[in-house]
Design a protein around this motif. Structure first.
Motif, PDB file in Angstrom:
ATOM      1  N   HIS A 373     103.804  -9.713 -30.953  1.00  0.00           N
ATOM      2  CA  HIS A 373     105.246  -9.710 -30.701  1.00  0.00           C
ATOM      3  C   HIS A 373     105.825  -8.309 -30.531  1.00  0.00           C
ATOM      4  O   HIS A 373     107.010  -8.169 -30.197  1.00  0.00           O
ATOM      5  N   VAL A 379     100.486  -8.831 -26.177  1.00  0.00           N
ATOM      6  CA  VAL A 379     100.071 -10.224 -25.980  1.00  0.00           C
ATOM      7  C   VAL A 379      98.879 -10.289 -25.029  1.00  0.00           C
ATOM      8  O   VAL A 379      97.892 -10.989 -25.282  1.00  0.00           O
ATOM      9  N   GLU A 414     103.029 -17.883 -25.309  1.00  0.00           N
ATOM     10  CA  GLU A 414     103.988 -16.793 -25.515  1.00  0.00           C
ATOM     11  C   GLU A 414     104.213 -15.978 -24.245  1.00  0.00           C
ATOM     12  O   GLU A 414     105.064 -15.084 -24.225  1.00  0.00           O
ATOM     13  N   ARG A 417     107.790 -16.991 -23.022  1.00  0.00           N
ATOM     14  CA  ARG A 417     108.843 -16.559 -23.948  1.00  0.00           C
ATOM     15  C   ARG A 417     108.288 -16.559 -25.362  1.00  0.00           C
ATOM     16  O   ARG A 417     107.342 -17.283 -25.670  1.00  0.00           O
ATOM     17  N   THR A 418     108.888 -15.753 -26.219  1.00  0.00           N
ATOM     18  CA  THR A 418     108.492 -15.696 -27.616  1.00  0.00           C
ATOM     19  C   THR A 418     108.924 -16.986 -28.326  1.00  0.00           C
ATOM     20  O   THR A 418     110.039 -17.460 -28.119  1.00  0.00           O
TER      21      THR A 418
END
Length: 554
Positions: A373, A379, A414, A417-418
């Motif tokens: 994150h 990521v 992810e 989007r988170t």
């Protein structure tokens, strides 16, 4: 008569780690090399939300690493087309309806088709699981018809790059797969020779040697008709392995192992010497290349019960997940799809491995997600590292590879989007348990009564192959290459009989298996194989010498 008592469900050894593959690093590096460029390009463009589509193509690099490069080129091309085709069907379905029940049904049917085709073509790991994961996940990706061509194009472009990555090692070691297969056959033959044909475990060692030799011959045949010196040298080494299979007491295991070690590297192929009583023209490989292959339809027919089992199990797993309010029913569907093996007993073992691997994997995800994150680049790098780990470890045991696959699959969500890690972990655990439980129940309920019938067909094939070899042995002068071809046909039939028997022995609710007939057929078949070797005058290794020809290069 059907068996009323189910088999025992084993736990001992299910999680035991095996030895790593000789080429464990190759699929791992290929997975990273195929996924890194597309993901990094999308990262630079700020469009990581499209990474799911490029991943579909990149994952094709995981296939066909044990195939000769000529065969690998064809197999990878079909994998890319199958992957992209499945993705296209899923995206079109997603754009036409949002009904989750319909989408789960489509995903289950696609998983069944993927399972059947992969088994019929003997594609090898990771088989249908990756294909089912991509197509099932894509069914639940928000989509419009206008977006489908672009997304499919991304997958196709990434698949083309994966094809290049998979074929790149051919530039450095063009005979690498054939050399490895031959080395494995020689090592297996050495292990059998060490039993002298009568020691402890000699029956299992003989079956393992027959299977390894057959696989190596298939590797050479799949390479196509290339009349080069390296291939001929490998053929002669395989004949030596066949001699060891026929006369283990007269074979020197040390020499077989020395030849196998020489094949592992990049040095010259060991020269087995001339074969007395035969010649290169009598190896019969060119004759076998001209034989027609069985049509795909005939190979698919025996797999119908497994396909039905997969369709029903995947559909029910998805429906139960939906009924319980899960947000990603495709996780339960894919879990069920990953379970189905050749029989119920193996399906149980895979279920245990899948559950253990996923539960440990979500813990890994919980540890990695704070780092991921920090930045989108984190990521991508975490996914690449986990992809490498999955391919490096899965050969030792499926559960160990799943420890890396699970957090990678969660991190892929992810890209767009988170998301809340706690919710992802909860849903993944729930869907894993649902998919494993419902999938296994479906495997028990949907019986495969054809398994016993397949043994009868395999026994008939062994009998015909043995009779054909015996007729040739009775002839004063068989046609050139005929005896070699008959010997390998009989060996292939014996391997198929053993595989079919092993698969049927793990099925439930079927009539008693003809175990005694199988044992007698195997004994008679191996006696005939030994007779063909004696007829051709092939010299046991204890009486012959081997040398290395410097002109034979990898």
């Amino acid at each position: 008569m059907s068996s009323a008592t189910p088999h025992r469900l084993p736990l001992a050894g299910v999680l035991r780690l095996g030895r790593p593959s000789d080429i464990w690093f190759k699929p791992a590096l290929s997975a990273v090399a195929s996924a890194a460029p597309p993901n990094l390009i999308l990262l630079a463009l700020g469009r990581l939300d499209l990474a799911m589509y490029t991943m579909a193509g990149s994952l094709c690099a995981m296939y066909a690493h044990n195939r000769p490069y000529a065969a690998r080129a064809r197999a990878l091309a079909w994998v890319v087309l199958g992957m992209v085709g499945g993705l296209a069907v899923a995206l079109v379905a997603a754009s036409l309806t949002s009904d989750a029940v319909v989408l789960v049904t489509v995903g289950a049917l696609m998983a069944a088709v993927q399972k059947a085709v992969c088994d019929a073509t003997r594609l090898g790991p990771p088989a249908h699981v990756v294909l089912a994961f991509i197509s099932s996940a894509s069914l639940f990706a928000p989509q419009t018809l206008g977006q489908v061509p672009g997304h499919v194009g991304l997958a196709l472009a990434a698949g083309a790059w994966a094809w290049l990555v998979g074929m790149a090692p051919a530039l450095l070691r063009p005979h690498g797969p054939e050399r490895r297969a031959t080395a494995q056959a020689l090592n297996a033959a050495a292990a059998y020779a060490q039993t002298r044909g009568t020691g402890d475990g000699h029956v299992r060692a003989r079956a393992a040697t027959a299977a390894a030799v057959h696989t190596a011959w298939q590797s050479l045949l799949a390479a196509g008709a290339r009349p080069d010196h390296t291939r001929r040298a490998l053929e002669r080494l395989l004949v030596r392995a066949e001699v060891a299979l026929a006369a283990p007491a007269d074979t020197d295991p040390g020499r077989l192992r020395a030849w196998a070690r020489a094949l592992r590297g990049t040095g010259p192929v060991p020269e087995a010497g001339s074969l007395r009583g035969t010649s290169e023209e009598l190896l019969g490989v060119d004759v076998e290349l001209a034989l027609p292959r069985r049509p795909l339809r005939s190979r698919l027919a025996p797999l119908a019960p497994i396909a039905v089992r997969t369709a029903i199990g995947c559909a029910l797993a998805g429906y139960v997940s939906l009924a319980l309010g899960a947000g990603r029913p495709y996780w339960a569907l894919v879990t069920a799809a990953s379970l189905y093996q050749a029989n119920v007993t193996l399906t149980w073992s895979r279920g245990v491995q899948r559950v253990v691997g996923n539960l440990v994997g979500v813990l890994v995800f919980a540890a990695v997600v704070p780092l991921a994150h920090l930045h989108p680049a984190a990521v991508v790098l975490c996914c690449l590292a986990l992809n490498f780990g999955a391919e490096a470890l899965i050969g030792r045991n499926y559960w160990l590879g799943s420890v890396c696959v699970t957090p990678m699959a969660l991190l892929i969500t992810e890209f767009a989007r988170t998301q809340d890690p706690g919710r992802l972990i909860t849903e993944r655990v729930a869907d894993t348990l649902i998919g494993a439980l419902v999938g296994f129940v479906a495997a028990v309920v949907v019986t495969n009564r054809r398994a016993g019938g397949r043994i009868e067909h395999a026994l008939t094939a062994v009998g015909r192959a043995r009779e054909h070899a015996a007729r040739l042995l009775a002839e004063p002068r068989p046609a050139p290459g005929a005896l070699d071809t008959a010997r390998r046909a009989l060996a292939a039939a014996l391997v198929e009989l053993r595989d079919t028997t092993d698969a049927a022995s793990g099925e439930w609710w079927q009539r008693a298996l003809p175990t005694e007939r199988v044992v007698l057929a195997e004994q008679a078949g191996h006696r005939t194989l030994a007779a063909t070797v004696r007829r051709q005058g092939l010299v046991p290794l204890a009486q012959d010498t081997g040398r290395t020809t410097e002109g034979t290069r990898p």
